[in-house]
Design an enzyme around this catalytic site. Sequence first.
Site, mmCIF file in Angstrom:
data_model
loop_
_atom_site.group_PDB
_atom_site.id
_atom_site.type_symbol
_atom_site.label_atom_id
_atom_site.label_comp_id
_atom_site.label_asym_id
_atom_site.label_seq_id
_atom_site.Cartn_x
_atom_site.Cartn_y
_atom_site.Cartn_z
ATOM 1 N N GLY A 113 0.827 -1.217 0.000
ATOM 2 C CA GLY A 113 0.000 0.000 0.000
ATOM 3 C C GLY A 113 0.853 1.256 0.000
ATOM 4 N N ASP A 114 1.977 1.205 0.701
ATOM 5 C CA ASP A 114 2.892 2.360 0.731
ATOM 6 C C ASP A 114 3.463 2.590 -0.669
ATOM 7 O OD1 ASP A 114 2.433 2.015 3.432
ATOM 8 O OD2 ASP A 114 4.375 1.064 3.804
ATOM 9 N N ALA A 115 3.816 1.488 -1.340
ATOM 10 C CA ALA A 115 4.363 1.588 -2.693
ATOM 11 C C ALA A 115 3.308 2.157 -3.643
ATOM 12 C CB ALA A 115 4.834 0.219 -3.174
#
Length: 340
Positions: free
Chosen positions: A294-296
């Site tokens: 999700g961060d990516a």
Amino acid sequence: MSGQYEILCLENPLLDIQAVGDEKLLQKYGLKSNDAILAEEKHMGLYEDLFQNYKVDLNAGGAAQNTARGAQYVLPADSVVFVGCVGKDKYAEKLVEANKQVGLRAVYRYDDEQPTGRCGVIITGHDRSMCTDLAAANCYKVEHLKENWELVKQAKIYFVGGYHLTVSVPAILALAEEAAAENKVFMLSLSAPFICQFFKDQLDQTSPYWDYVVGNETEAQAFAAAHDLNTEDIPTIAKHMANLPKKNTQRKRTVIITQGTEPTVIAIQGDDNVKSFPVHVIGKDEIADTTGAGDAFAGGFLAGLAKGESVEKCVDMGSWLAKLSIKELGPAYPFPKQTY
Ligand code: 26A
């Protein structure tokens, strides 16, 4: 071609201490198999336990720092700067090293007393349980941001990890207000269900400033529950969030909700139609580790924003970068570098 540090990210710089664990370990510390929480006293033995009894991987972590590395991975040199607080120790050196690899500029405040924050990541099957001891990361204050105000002025897009709502709401609001006053972009991630649930008031203080807000389906549902929306339907929740009151009326709010391998839902303020876009397909055998996917996604999306791309293209760049990160161990990106 070099950037002008047009993106500034704020949150908790952490070192991830990751290991494949088991049910017994989760039970010992009262952890759910798929969760992200703040460590309490009873969790403090976890980190030593991981080092002593499991095969650990040490990775640069901290959700928004992963996003910042991701955006810089995609963009020309000198595009992204990250701010947060670390300790004067080996863990901080590891973070500096990881940032260097992608060319992310991190302007850390070094706390004299507290060690660098750490996140225990326990993998069981496709689940990951994260337990964070913020330590130095908890010492970041709005004064530290003010010390680097020239970086704030220079940037055109601010990205704040929602996890920072447990640390410094004034620092977040300082960025939010600057964005609204200068018609710059303010983007926030919901980060985790517990933020939507237990830090609802803090989160609600930031919502008028959201130009973009990103989260996954469980975070969106936690938001809905905390706000008594009486629905678990993602498009309905996204539409509600898109149409909350907004400070800067020169920009319409965009809500982005990811749903794992299911299509990403996009709601735009004032737009009746909620759209959805498919993700980049990834084969089961290609999955190394979904920590930081999700961060990516947010990193790829941010890179698209910085390039002035359409929302559809930004989502596609996010999905592309998430796929690259899922193929790596920990929240990392592949080298040699791949291009979108
Ligand atoms: C305040 N908390 C709980 C946290 C975090 C966090 N980053 C900042 N603050 N809890 C987990 N993470 C990070 O999430 C990444 C995966 O999305 C982990 O460090 C991990 O790299």
